[in-house]
Design an enzyme around this catalytic site. Sequence first.
Site, mmCIF file in Angstrom:
data_model
loop_
_atom_site.group_PDB
_atom_site.id
_atom_site.type_symbol
_atom_site.label_atom_id
_atom_site.label_comp_id
_atom_site.label_asym_id
_atom_site.label_seq_id
_atom_site.Cartn_x
_atom_site.Cartn_y
_atom_site.Cartn_z
ATOM 1 N N GLU A 94 0.797 -1.230 0.000
ATOM 2 C CA GLU A 94 0.000 0.000 0.000
ATOM 3 C C GLU A 94 0.834 1.287 0.000
ATOM 4 O O GLU A 94 0.368 2.335 0.441
ATOM 5 C CB GLU A 94 -0.950 -0.002 1.199
ATOM 6 C CG GLU A 94 -1.974 -1.121 1.116
ATOM 7 C CD GLU A 94 -3.110 -0.919 2.099
ATOM 8 O OE1 GLU A 94 -4.207 -0.560 1.669
ATOM 9 O OE2 GLU A 94 -2.873 -1.107 3.311
ATOM 10 N N HIS A 113 -0.789 5.481 7.924
ATOM 11 C CA HIS A 113 -1.906 4.631 7.514
ATOM 12 C C HIS A 113 -2.108 3.556 8.576
ATOM 13 O O HIS A 113 -1.197 2.795 8.878
ATOM 14 C CB HIS A 113 -1.645 3.977 6.159
ATOM 15 C CG HIS A 113 -2.625 2.885 5.855
ATOM 16 N ND1 HIS A 113 -3.996 3.110 5.837
ATOM 17 C CD2 HIS A 113 -2.467 1.561 5.587
ATOM 18 C CE1 HIS A 113 -4.617 1.976 5.577
ATOM 19 N NE2 HIS A 113 -3.717 1.016 5.429
ATOM 20 N N HIS A 115 -5.041 0.835 10.889
ATOM 21 C CA HIS A 115 -6.306 0.096 10.966
ATOM 22 C C HIS A 115 -6.808 0.069 12.413
ATOM 23 O O HIS A 115 -7.479 -0.881 12.810
ATOM 24 C CB HIS A 115 -6.124 -1.353 10.503
ATOM 25 C CG HIS A 115 -5.302 -1.531 9.262
ATOM 26 N ND1 HIS A 115 -4.310 -2.476 9.148
ATOM 27 C CD2 HIS A 115 -5.347 -0.885 8.072
ATOM 28 C CE1 HIS A 115 -3.771 -2.409 7.926
ATOM 29 N NE2 HIS A 115 -4.371 -1.438 7.259
ATOM 30 N N HIS A 184 -11.690 -0.835 6.256
ATOM 31 C CA HIS A 184 -10.237 -1.020 6.173
ATOM 32 C C HIS A 184 -9.486 -0.259 7.259
ATOM 33 O O HIS A 184 -8.859 -0.854 8.123
ATOM 34 C CB HIS A 184 -9.794 -0.581 4.764
ATOM 35 C CG HIS A 184 -8.317 -0.691 4.506
ATOM 36 N ND1 HIS A 184 -7.783 -0.618 3.247
ATOM 37 C CD2 HIS A 184 -7.260 -0.833 5.338
ATOM 38 C CE1 HIS A 184 -6.463 -0.750 3.315
ATOM 39 N NE2 HIS A 184 -6.128 -0.878 4.572
HETATM 40 MN MN MN Z 1 -4.064 -1.052 5.103
#
Ligand code: MN
Length: 254
Positions: A94, A113, A115, A184
Amino acid sequence: MSPDDGLPDGLREHQTSDAPAPALLEDLVVGNRILSKMSILDGFGHVSVRHDKRPDRFLLARSMAPGLVTADDILEFGMDGEPVMGRAPKVHIERFIHSEIYKRRPDVGAIVHSHSPSVIPFTVTEVPLRAIYHMNSFLNGGAPVFEIRETAGTCSDMLIRDARLGAALAESLGDSAVALMRGHGYVVVGSTIKTAVMRAVYTETGAKVQADALKLGPVKYLTPEEAANAAAANDGAVHKAWDLWKAQVLGETP
Ligand code: MN
């Protein structure tokens, strides 16, 4: 023999006069450790910084758990999302989250980033994540929700696997500090790594606070003016959180 410039071999080999400042690498390592210790990142997720001398490049660890990152694991990437060095180790799928946001947002110096779990319910319901207390006042204006189905259809694996998906996410982020990713996680940006790390921590905490408050009854959120003023105050106080968290991950506090 390596020159004593504090740079990992992988970076030195491709850099001469435009090597990133060793302090920037150190902050990126510390940022990885903080986000891991605070459970914003676990085995997954990542944090990057824009190169201090090459704004068309960014620094991101190879594919590994953030809590284990050292300076030797950090690689340099171009705006195509690919590592600059020829024979790079395995890299995060990603990484295009980072490249496409840096391309569209010259004001952004660092990206997280994550989760982290308290945020996920706000990615899959109609309840908007909002600025609810001073510490998440950077959510002023809200956090757009990126719907991957609009770009990838209904059969994707939910991952930002290529530049096209990264561009769609960056488009969804717009000028906001946070974009939620349906089913996500989310992405948080800041002008510096210290700001991005602090915002990531308080994105998670704010989501938990909001979910708790909604269970009790109607909620009073910050007004846009309150949020703007609180955000400005916090931006001037980032060092307080960073210095504490850094000392904690370096084992310098109890
Ligand atoms: Mn991810």
